[in-house]
Design a protein around this motif. Sequence first.
Motif, short mmCIF file in Angstrom:
data_model
loop_
_atom_site.label_atom_id
_atom_site.label_comp_id
_atom_site.label_asym_id
_atom_site.label_seq_id
_atom_site.Cartn_x
_atom_site.Cartn_y
_atom_site.Cartn_z
N GLY A 1 -5.79 -35.68 13.86
CA GLY A 1 -7.21 -35.86 13.62
C GLY A 1 -7.94 -34.56 13.88
O GLY A 1 -7.32 -33.51 14.11
N SER A 2 -9.26 -34.61 13.83
CA SER A 2 -10.07 -33.41 14.04
C SER A 2 -10.92 -33.52 15.30
O SER A 2 -11.28 -34.62 15.72
CB SER A 2 -10.97 -33.15 12.83
OG SER A 2 -11.87 -34.23 12.63
N HIS A 3 -11.19 -32.37 15.89
CA HIS A 3 -12.01 -32.26 17.10
C HIS A 3 -11.54 -33.22 18.20
O HIS A 3 -12.27 -34.11 18.64
CB HIS A 3 -13.49 -32.52 16.76
CG HIS A 3 -14.04 -31.56 15.75
ND1 HIS A 3 -14.38 -30.27 16.06
CD2 HIS A 3 -14.27 -31.71 14.42
CE1 HIS A 3 -14.83 -29.66 14.97
NE2 HIS A 3 -14.76 -30.51 13.97
N PRO A 4 -10.31 -33.05 18.68
CA PRO A 4 -9.80 -33.92 19.75
C PRO A 4 -10.53 -33.67 21.06
O PRO A 4 -11.08 -32.58 21.27
CB PRO A 4 -8.33 -33.52 19.85
CG PRO A 4 -8.34 -32.07 19.44
CD PRO A 4 -9.37 -31.97 18.35
N HIS A 5 -10.52 -34.65 21.94
CA HIS A 5 -11.22 -34.46 23.20
C HIS A 5 -10.40 -34.96 24.40
O HIS A 5 -9.79 -34.18 25.10
CB HIS A 5 -12.58 -35.15 23.16
CG HIS A 5 -13.42 -34.86 24.38
ND1 HIS A 5 -13.67 -33.58 24.82
CD2 HIS A 5 -14.06 -35.68 25.25
CE1 HIS A 5 -14.42 -33.62 25.91
NE2 HIS A 5 -14.66 -34.89 26.20
#
Length: 303
Positions: free
Chosen positions: A103-107
Amino acid sequence: MQRLLQQASVDFFPHGLAFLDSTRKRAFAFEKIGPGAALIDTEKMQLIEPIPPVKDRLFYGHGACSADGQLLYSTETAATGEGAIGVRETGSLRYVGDFPTYGSHPHDCHLIENGAVLAVTNGGGDQASGKRASICYIDIQSQKLLDRIEMTDERFNAGHIFPLTERRSVLLSAPRRGWNDEHIGAVSIQRDSQTLEIMSQPTDVVNNMFGEALSVLAIPAADFFVATHPTPGMVTIWQLSSGKLIKRLDLPRARGVALSRDKKGVWISYGAEASMVQMRLADFSLGPNVPGTYITGSHLFSL
């Protein structure tokens, strides 16, 4: 109440910590969307060594240490938004590789199932990107995706989670990327491997969740979890089994949560003066208050 404040100086603003082992004497700290990361001695409150980013990526705020304490996994993002889990040796801090977050922009990230699976949140892109937020469960050994649960409402990202059993989680969300605090965040429960149940009642509470829903602490044995909402100044308490709201507390700039050492209360950081207050688990009332702690970050961690 007697208290002693100790601070460790670093050249970045730490967001999340990953403790090396159960003694919690050493922890890795990470900047949220920035180049800063470091190993900290939490007993002496001293910086041990900074950790540089690689491949022009930025750290995204969280990490986790392997069950044997040999490897560090950290959420990182490229300029394109593509997510990666950076892998480093905890002893030498040598970078040894990475794998995708799918996915994108993991946190946020947590190791579950005795360290065999990594649960990761991907915040997703902005509305135009078509990339939705998700929770992904990744097999550590094969680095393959096991399960991906997408956010069903395009208004929300995927922020912080509290892992439950059977690859389920409580999820807190902020407005999706590019939206500000005039938009609402959300609280969700992942009931199974396919769906997220977004809390929609009571409307006077969920429609007041402006900005991000920030920190989460679940106590499954007691069938509830706690979430903080800094922008409206709320703490919400929910029943895990039913998803019903148990109680709402008004607390300005409520941010971090941590279980007290005696496990009879939850410490909450809040307010412009960086205060802390303990919420009693017996009746969810507010008890001892500690003003002016200098603890101003997003999360609390018990040592």
